[in-house]
Scaffold this active site. Sequence first.
Site, short mmCIF file in Angstrom:
data_model
loop_
_atom_site.label_atom_id
_atom_site.label_comp_id
_atom_site.label_asym_id
_atom_site.label_seq_id
_atom_site.Cartn_x
_atom_site.Cartn_y
_atom_site.Cartn_z
N ALA A 90 -86.84 -16.97 -57.84
CA ALA A 90 -87.85 -17.89 -57.41
C ALA A 90 -88.66 -17.42 -56.59
CB ALA A 90 -87.41 -19.19 -57.12
N CYS A 91 -89.96 -17.63 -56.24
CA CYS A 91 -90.88 -16.95 -55.45
C CYS A 91 -90.61 -17.14 -53.81
CB CYS A 91 -92.22 -17.66 -55.44
SG CYS A 91 -92.80 -18.86 -54.30
N LEU A 92 -90.73 -16.18 -53.09
CA LEU A 92 -90.00 -16.04 -51.93
C LEU A 92 -90.56 -17.21 -50.92
CD1 LEU A 92 -91.01 -12.25 -51.22
CD2 LEU A 92 -88.62 -13.53 -51.91
N ALA A 93 -91.76 -18.03 -51.27
CA ALA A 93 -91.94 -18.89 -50.45
C ALA A 93 -91.01 -20.20 -50.47
CB ALA A 93 -93.60 -19.58 -50.88
N SER A 94 -90.29 -20.29 -51.51
CA SER A 94 -89.12 -21.01 -51.71
C SER A 94 -87.83 -20.87 -50.51
CB SER A 94 -88.57 -21.14 -53.12
OG SER A 94 -87.84 -20.12 -53.27
#
Length: 273
Positions: free
Chosen positions: A176-180
Amino acid sequence: MQDELHNKLAHLKEYIKELDSVAIAFSSGVDSTFLLKVAHEILGDNVMAITVQSGSFPKRELNEAIAFCKKEDIRHKVCQVDEMKIEGFSQNPPNRCYLCKHALFEKIGAIAEKNEIAYVAEGSNMDDLGDYRPGLQAVAELGVKSPLREAGLTKAEIRELSKEMGLSTWEKPSFACLASRFVYGETISKEKLIMVENAEQLLLEHGFRQFRVRMHGRMARIEVLPEEFLKLLQEEVREDIVKQFKQFGFTYVTMDLTGYRMGSMNETLDKKN
């Protein structure tokens, strides 16, 4: 069981065929790789892969996306997006994913239109309906197609079909994208994204299969599969991880005793309700 699975695959192919031309948001993950491969087999040059390069997207994933499209001779466009310029993104509200996905799919849609491609598609599957996924609201609002969900395919089924097709991604860990990796309300910055990317790359190099490094202030909370707990606690591995995490900028390094699970940051939302 196999008949049902291949009926779903047939449905997917028919659905894609009806699109005529499609731009696929391609991250090089399990789902989007499978979708892109099937779409290219059906539509050929009427398919374009579009990969968004940003601070939330690890360089290794970008490199894998480029390599796959080159190998498969698929048209591929890499577009750069500075997510820090998306209003509200860096404040990391609970609907951050919606804000980001809306901006990214608007950009992908513009590229598709410029290339005279009729539709934009993304790779969410049936399992994605079971978690808090505000990004799917943006997908719906912008008319982005979700062929894998349309065909009723689950993650396990996509892995099984990917294996049958000879795709190496069939056993690739979920991503999942690193912002998660940030607790809601904690400010996201380019520096913090780099810290998380470096930390997760180190775990990958140590041979961990499925993991996350969640960030709480300057504390890293490592999630690995329970069967890999002992590996993480091996003295040599543990000492190297602590040493390098601190070099990356973390003050404290901890292990989550629950282990890896998807969307663990969403657990804080449940407590607020």
